[in-house]
Design a protein around this motif. Sequence first.
Motif, PDB file in Angstrom:
ATOM      1  N   TRP A 100      11.421   9.584  52.684  1.00  0.00           N
ATOM      2  CA  TRP A 100      10.023   9.849  53.076  1.00  0.00           C
ATOM      3  C   TRP A 100       9.737  11.346  53.300  1.00  0.00           C
ATOM      4  N   VAL A 104       6.056  13.574  53.908  1.00  0.00           N
ATOM      5  CA  VAL A 104       5.806  14.505  55.017  1.00  0.00           C
ATOM      6  C   VAL A 104       5.403  15.868  54.477  1.00  0.00           C
ATOM      7  N   ASP A 105       5.973  16.241  53.345  1.00  0.00           N
ATOM      8  CA  ASP A 105       5.722  17.576  52.792  1.00  0.00           C
ATOM      9  C   ASP A 105       4.390  17.666  52.047  1.00  0.00           C
ATOM     10  N   PHE A 108      -1.019  16.088  54.516  1.00  0.00           N
ATOM     11  CA  PHE A 108      -1.258  16.800  55.772  1.00  0.00           C
ATOM     12  C   PHE A 108      -2.737  17.113  55.913  1.00  0.00           C
ATOM     13  N   ARG A 115       2.539  21.413  58.851  1.00  0.00           N
ATOM     14  CA  ARG A 115       3.684  20.821  59.574  1.00  0.00           C
ATOM     15  C   ARG A 115       3.243  20.171  60.885  1.00  0.00           C
ATOM     16  N   SER A 117       0.640  18.584  61.378  1.00  0.00           N
ATOM     17  CA  SER A 117       0.029  17.286  61.089  1.00  0.00           C
ATOM     18  C   SER A 117       1.024  16.142  61.286  1.00  0.00           C
ATOM     19  N   TRP A 118       2.311  16.447  61.122  1.00  0.00           N
ATOM     20  CA  TRP A 118       3.356  15.436  61.327  1.00  0.00           C
ATOM     21  C   TRP A 118       4.104  15.657  62.644  1.00  0.00           C
ATOM     22  N   VAL A 122       4.343  12.755  65.698  1.00  0.00           N
ATOM     23  CA  VAL A 122       5.682  12.183  65.789  1.00  0.00           C
ATOM     24  C   VAL A 122       6.296  12.432  67.170  1.00  0.00           C
ATOM     25  N   THR A 171      12.028  12.260  61.119  1.00  0.00           N
ATOM     26  CA  THR A 171      10.752  12.750  60.574  1.00  0.00           C
ATOM     27  C   THR A 171      10.386  14.090  61.203  1.00  0.00           C
ATOM     28  N   GLN A 172      10.644  14.219  62.498  1.00  0.00           N
ATOM     29  CA  GLN A 172      10.402  15.498  63.165  1.00  0.00           C
ATOM     30  C   GLN A 172      11.273  16.586  62.550  1.00  0.00           C
ATOM     31  N   ALA A 175       9.711  17.896  59.377  1.00  0.00           N
ATOM     32  CA  ALA A 175       8.557  18.759  59.662  1.00  0.00           C
ATOM     33  C   ALA A 175       8.988  20.123  60.189  1.00  0.00           C
TER      34      ALA A 175
END
Length: 252
Positions: A100, A104-105, A108, A115, A117-118, A122, A171-172, A175
């Motif tokens: 995923w 994430v990249d 947004f 960045r 935005s996630w 999160v 996920t963090q 980002a």
Amino acid sequence: MEKTEEKPTDESAAIGKENGSVPSKNNETTEINEEKPSMLKDLDGDKMHVLILFFLYILQGIPLGLKASIPLILTNRDVPYKEQATYSISSYPFSMKILWAPIVDSLFIARFGRRKSWLVPVQYLIGIVMLISSQYVTRLIGDSDDPEETLVPDVASLTAMFFLLNFLAATQDVAVDGWALTMLDPKNVGYASTCNSVGQTTGWCLGYILYTTLEGYGLVTLSQFLLFWGIVFLITTTGIAVLKNEKNTHAV
């Protein structure tokens, strides 16, 4: 009888250069002032950015350390190794984050930040999950306020809880890794990997070593530890969302 001037030989000149000096005509050495590169000087303008990245990676390591402490609790409560093997599924998200990471990249809100935005949602979710988990984790690990009540650790629920926390932490990580490329000057991007390894390890030590040590002395419970870090996540994430602006939103 005339005195002849002695000329420095090539060998003495070479030795002088190695020692940071050059022989003069009178055989007197002249020191060469060579300015050595300084890490702090290289980081001029980026010191605060490095500290922010370091702190974000520390936060990322907290759920990882807490996850690693659960097998000790399960072993102390005589949980069979077969069930403990099931708990290892909670470690999978960090190995699977490549699936995923492109999402994430690429998705947004440009106005808020590519960045952020996630990162912000999160980290809020990590804090909320920790706060909610703190209300139930005591019973999940087989503890009870009633001494007459006997509880069995709920390995399946613990696995689901820490799988979710590690999914959010992974996920963090995606980002923050991306943000480091635009937060730091190009010449300092290499320090991002140092912040990652040192910061994540520091967070792991706080979540694992510090917690197990304090819990061993009866100073803190897992519920209290989760509650504390849940609050820290919410407060710090609010600070980043409000105070830290993201530059070069469309940069790689």
